[in-house]
Structures are given as structure tokens and as C-alpha cells.
Design a protein around this motif. Structure first.
Motif, PDB file in Angstrom:
ATOM      1  N   LEU A  12       1.069  -1.439   0.487  1.00  0.00           N
ATOM      2  CA  LEU A  12      -0.002   0.058  -0.241  1.00  0.00           C
ATOM      3  C   LEU A  12       0.891   1.014  -0.187  1.00  0.00           C
ATOM      4  N   GLU A  16      -1.843   5.159   2.604  1.00  0.00           N
ATOM      5  CA  GLU A  16      -2.842   4.078   2.834  1.00  0.00           C
ATOM      6  C   GLU A  16      -2.557   3.564   4.006  1.00  0.00           C
ATOM      7  N   LYS A  19      -3.535   5.158   7.011  1.00  0.00           N
ATOM      8  CA  LYS A  19      -4.811   5.595   7.560  1.00  0.00           C
ATOM      9  C   LYS A  19      -5.377   4.184   7.926  1.00  0.00           C
ATOM     10  N   GLY A  43      -9.993   3.446   0.670  1.00  0.00           N
ATOM     11  CA  GLY A  43      -9.130   3.554   0.566  1.00  0.00           C
ATOM     12  C   GLY A  43      -9.005   5.114   0.357  1.00  0.00           C
ATOM     13  N   ILE A  44      -7.410   5.262  -0.141  1.00  0.00           N
ATOM     14  CA  ILE A  44      -7.216   6.888  -0.103  1.00  0.00           C
ATOM     15  C   ILE A  44      -8.184   7.443  -1.742  1.00  0.00           C
ATOM     16  N   TYR A  51      -9.709  -5.080   3.813  1.00  0.00           N
ATOM     17  CA  TYR A  51      -8.482  -4.678   4.259  1.00  0.00           C
ATOM     18  C   TYR A  51      -7.744  -5.911   5.192  1.00  0.00           C
ATOM     19  N   ARG A  66      -6.268  -6.647  -0.069  1.00  0.00           N
ATOM     20  CA  ARG A  66      -7.174  -5.526  -0.376  1.00  0.00           C
ATOM     21  C   ARG A  66      -8.181  -6.079  -1.572  1.00  0.00           C
TER      22      ARG A  66
END
Length: 69
Positions: A12, A16, A19, A43-44, A51, A66
Motif C-alpha cells: 500500500l 493508505e 490511514k 481507501g485514499i 483489508y 485488499r
């Protein structure tokens, strides 16, 4: 002795990763004692994902998959 992770990590971006790990940390009671878990989040890129991660304790995770929802 530390346990090794079973799966290879899913790569990632740093943003991300931060986060999602931050969200897992915030909600850690939900995952305490579970060796494998799934965290649902955006996600971003504002897409919804599941996840999948190995849990070796607070702030010690291996996100290995993911899946876009």
C-alpha cells in the motif's frame, strides 16, 4: 519471541497504510485476540475495500490483501 507473519504483505502507499493502521488501532478492541481479521474501510481513492490482515497485537499488523467492494 516474535512470530513471523504467514502471508506476504500487500503493498500500500504510505498514506493508505497509515490511514488503515490508524483505523485498526482506533478500533483495536474489535480485533483483540483475533489472529486474522478483516477491516472494512474506504481507501485514499474513496473506493470501499476489505483489508485482510494478520494481527500480532496492537500496531503490529500485516495487511496481506485488499479486495474492492
Amino acid at each position: 519471541m516474535e512470530r513471523e507473519f504467514v502471508f506476504s504483505p500487500f503493498i500500500l502507499s504510505g498514506a493508505e497504510w497509515a490511514k488503515i493502521c490508524g483505523e485498526i488501532n482506533t478500533n483495536y478492541e474489535k480485533y483483540r485476540g483475533k489472529e486474522m481479521a478483516v477491516h472494512l474501510s474506504y481507501g485514499i481513492d474513496d473506493s470501499a475495500y476489505a483489508y485482510y490482515f494478520e494481527n500480532h497485537g496492537f500496531d503490529d499488523y500485516n495487511i496481506y490483501s485488499r479486495v474492492k467492494m
